[in-house]
Design an enzyme around this catalytic site. Structure first.
Site, PDB file in Angstrom:
ATOM      1  N   ILE A  88     -30.652  85.314 -56.406  1.00 49.34           N
ATOM      2  CA  ILE A  88     -29.266  85.754 -56.363  1.00 49.34           C
ATOM      3  C   ILE A  88     -28.972  86.234 -54.951  1.00 49.34           C
ATOM      4  CG2 ILE A  88     -29.000  86.290 -58.805  1.00 49.34           C
ATOM      5  CD1 ILE A  88     -29.723  89.129 -58.313  1.00 49.34           C
ATOM      6  N   ASP A  89     -27.707  86.195 -54.562  1.00 50.68           N
ATOM      7  CA  ASP A  89     -27.318  86.530 -53.196  1.00 50.68           C
ATOM      8  C   ASP A  89     -27.717  87.950 -52.816  1.00 50.68           C
ATOM      9  OD1 ASP A  89     -26.106  84.056 -53.092  1.00 50.68           O
ATOM     10  OD2 ASP A  89     -24.122  84.819 -53.593  1.00 50.68           O
ATOM     11  N   MET A  90     -27.817  88.188 -51.524  1.00 55.37           N
ATOM     12  CA  MET A  90     -28.215  89.494 -51.012  1.00 55.37           C
ATOM     13  C   MET A  90     -27.335  90.612 -51.562  1.00 55.37           C
ATOM     14  SD  MET A  90     -28.540  90.781 -47.035  1.00 55.37           S
ATOM     15  CE  MET A  90     -26.778  90.651 -46.676  1.00 55.37           C
ATOM     16  N   ARG A  98     -18.614  82.797 -57.272  1.00 53.58           N
ATOM     17  CA  ARG A  98     -17.723  83.152 -56.163  1.00 53.58           C
ATOM     18  C   ARG A  98     -16.769  82.004 -55.832  1.00 53.58           C
ATOM     19  NH1 ARG A  98     -21.879  85.043 -51.663  1.00 53.58           N
ATOM     20  NH2 ARG A  98     -19.952  85.557 -50.536  1.00 53.58           N
TER      21      ARG A  98
END
Length: 304
Positions: free
Chosen positions: A137-139, A238
């Site tokens: 998962i993204d930062m 997103r």
């Protein structure tokens, strides 16, 4: 590990790096492209480039090097462990933590912490930079992330990801007030044609992407939603929500550059993760509680 594939008529005409990515979901596309450059991929016994388009009955041979001894430094750090056994470990990842080492982030990543916590008990399928990592998962996204301790578990979870059988529910706050109580966004996602650091709806070169959403609460200018992934493309939630005019609050990449609240990146939390356990065959579902910043934000939105 040596693999061999025969291309069917259904897959003919797509790029070989994409074809191999679909066939080997446990291996990253960037790593497959690296193998193509190193001529570790043969088509009809000849090396090809990443942009080669496969043809019907093409014989593809792929040589994946055996995992080498890790060179990543183990770092003792606190990990919010949701669940752990001898096959898997689930982490509630905090905001700002990078999952695996990459350019500019060679320390302080989740992998560095896992190396200290798990020692040698991490799968080696995704190479030295991503031991145990089967998805990410993204930062700036928080929440549940599953890590595999051995290759059997890794292959099992990777296959579940490929078959879209894993339950993945995210919680997000988006700009604007969604009118429908629930809906589905089905639009292929690929690299942005101009800005290669971004993803976008890409009808020509994108991969199938499906997101189901459900409204949890409506506020004056924002909406709190639950999103369930049917597929797992990069930045999927997103990009999909931005495409219908409701970008995530705090997402300066796909939404407004400025946020009315002090946020560090998008408000997106991987709250529920359900899998078939790779050893027992039992369905298990795990919940990662919302982080404090997210709870505080919801309280503010309810009173404004």
């Amino acid at each position: 590990m040596d693999l061999e594939f025969i291309v069917t008529a259904e897959d003919a005409g797509i790029r070989i790096d994409r074809y191999l990515s679909d066939q080997c979901s446990q291996v990253s596309r960037s790593y497959l492209q690296k193998l193509l450059k190193e001529e570790a991929v043969l088509v009809n016994e000849k090396p090809v480039k990443s942009n080669y388009k496969v043809g019907t009955l093409d014989k593809i041979q792929l040589a994946i090097p055996e995992a080498v001894e890790l060179e990543i430094e183990a770092e003792d750090m606190p990990l919010d462990i949701i669940y752990e056994d001898k096959d898997i470990i689930l982490i509630n990842k905090p905001k700002g933590m990078v999952v695996h080492p990459a350019a500019g982030h060679y320390s302080g990543t989740l992998v560095n912490g896992l190396m200290s916590h798990c020692k040698e008990d991490l799968s080696g399928i995704n190479g030295v930079m991503r031991p145990g990592i089967v998805h990410r998962i993204d930062m700036d996204t928080t929440g549940a992330l599953i890590v595999c301790k051995n290759d059997v578990a890794h292959n099992s979870i990777a296959e579940q990801l490929k078959e879209h059988s894993i339950t993945r529910k995210y919680f997000a706050v988006v700009h604007g007030v969604l009118k429908q109580d629930e809906g589905t966004i089905s639009a292929p996602i690929g690299r942005h044609p101009v800005d290669r650091k971004k993803m976008s709806i890409n009808e020509k070169n994108g991969r199938e992407a499906v997101t189901h959403y459900r409204v949890l609460e409506r506020y004056r200018q924002f909406t709190y939603v639950e999103c369930q992934l049917e597929t797992g493309r990069t930045h999927q939630i997103r990009v999909h929500l931005a495409s219908i005019g409701h970008p995530l609050l705090g997402d300066s990449v796909y939404g407004p550059a400025k946020s009315p609240y002090r946020l560090n990146g998008q408000t997106l939390h991987a709250g529920i993760l359900g899998i078939i356990h790779p050893r027992t065959g039992e369905y298990m579902e795990f919940t990662a509680p919302l982080p404090d910043y997210f709870e505080d934000l919801l309280r503010k939105l309810r009173t404004t």
